[in-house]
Design an enzyme around this catalytic site. Sequence first.
Site, PDB file in Angstrom:
ATOM      1  N   LYS A   1       0.811  -1.217   0.000  1.00 33.35           N
ATOM      2  CA  LYS A   1       0.000   0.000   0.000  1.00 33.35           C
ATOM      3  C   LYS A   1       0.850   1.275   0.000  1.00 33.35           C
ATOM      4  O   LYS A   1       2.051   1.268   0.260  1.00 33.35           O
ATOM      5  CB  LYS A   1      -0.990  -0.037   1.164  1.00 33.35           C
ATOM      6  CG  LYS A   1      -2.093  -1.061   0.893  1.00 33.35           C
ATOM      7  CD  LYS A   1      -3.258  -0.956   1.829  1.00 33.35           C
ATOM      8  CE  LYS A   1      -4.380  -1.903   1.355  1.00 33.35           C
ATOM      9  NZ  LYS A   1      -5.506  -1.939   2.299  1.00 33.35           N
TER      10      LYS A   1
ATOM     11  N   ARG B   1      -3.948 -10.045   4.896  1.00 33.87           N
ATOM     12  CA  ARG B   1      -4.314 -10.204   3.488  1.00 33.87           C
ATOM     13  C   ARG B   1      -3.128  -9.717   2.665  1.00 33.87           C
ATOM     14  O   ARG B   1      -2.784  -8.539   2.699  1.00 33.87           O
ATOM     15  CB  ARG B   1      -5.574  -9.389   3.197  1.00 33.87           C
ATOM     16  CG  ARG B   1      -6.110  -9.517   1.773  1.00 33.87           C
ATOM     17  CD  ARG B   1      -7.411  -8.719   1.672  1.00 33.87           C
ATOM     18  NE  ARG B   1      -8.069  -8.883   0.378  1.00 33.87           N
ATOM     19  CZ  ARG B   1      -7.914  -8.081  -0.669  1.00 33.87           C
ATOM     20  NH1 ARG B   1      -7.091  -7.039  -0.567  1.00 33.87           N
ATOM     21  NH2 ARG B   1      -8.565  -8.285  -1.791  1.00 33.87           N
TER      22      ARG B   1
END
Length: 244
Positions: free
Chosen positions: A189, A223
């Site tokens: 991210k 995840r």
Amino acid sequence: FSDGGCYPTAEAAVAAGLRLIAEGADIVDVGGESTRPGYTPVAAEEELARALPVVEALAGATDTPVSIDSYKARVAEAALKAGARMVNDVWGLQRDPDMARVVAAYEAAVIIMHNRDTVDPALDIFDDLRLFFERSLERAAAAGIRKDRIVLDPGVGFGKSFKQNLSILARLDELHELGFPILLGTSRKSFIGRLTDSGPRERLPGTIAANTLAVAAGVEIIRVHDVAAHVQALRVAEAIRGAN
């Protein structure tokens, strides 16, 4: 988000899912619509055409639970009929009013993720998390979703500033006060890119650092894109902690 378009056919996506399972994934999450910042919405028909064949094939080929990543009740229901056992809703049961009913009807597990339409750097993000989850959990209870089917996700990178993302990661223990397992998605991210000046596919070391600390703080599910690397890192961390 960073592997969107890498598997343009159902066959390629199924092969990727089976590879992740072989590398040690406990759940495979399948999505037909990117929800990264600035994403272009996809109609339910297109989302179903992309995701449903993959869900059906994976559910038939393995005992590993398959999750459908969608905030649309219609897509979730079709995937559950096809063999999915979990719904990963990035809008926490709050975007589609029929989602909670669908989850309850199929006795599925559900990931309730915190999300915001806009970023407000002045916001107390933990107050917002608690209020959001309170609304979602009320919807879940009203629909009859069992508590032992619920996982909470603070939604790192969704409607949050850089500092808010870091604050969540530094205070993960407070989320356990809500009484539910926590899922965390930090893989590749942008906050890692901001810290390290790196592109999405160059962020594995930063992702492992964030996730190793998160698991040490009690996070139950992570995840990730890079399963094998995380399995190795976490086995080493667990062995070191267990030797103390």
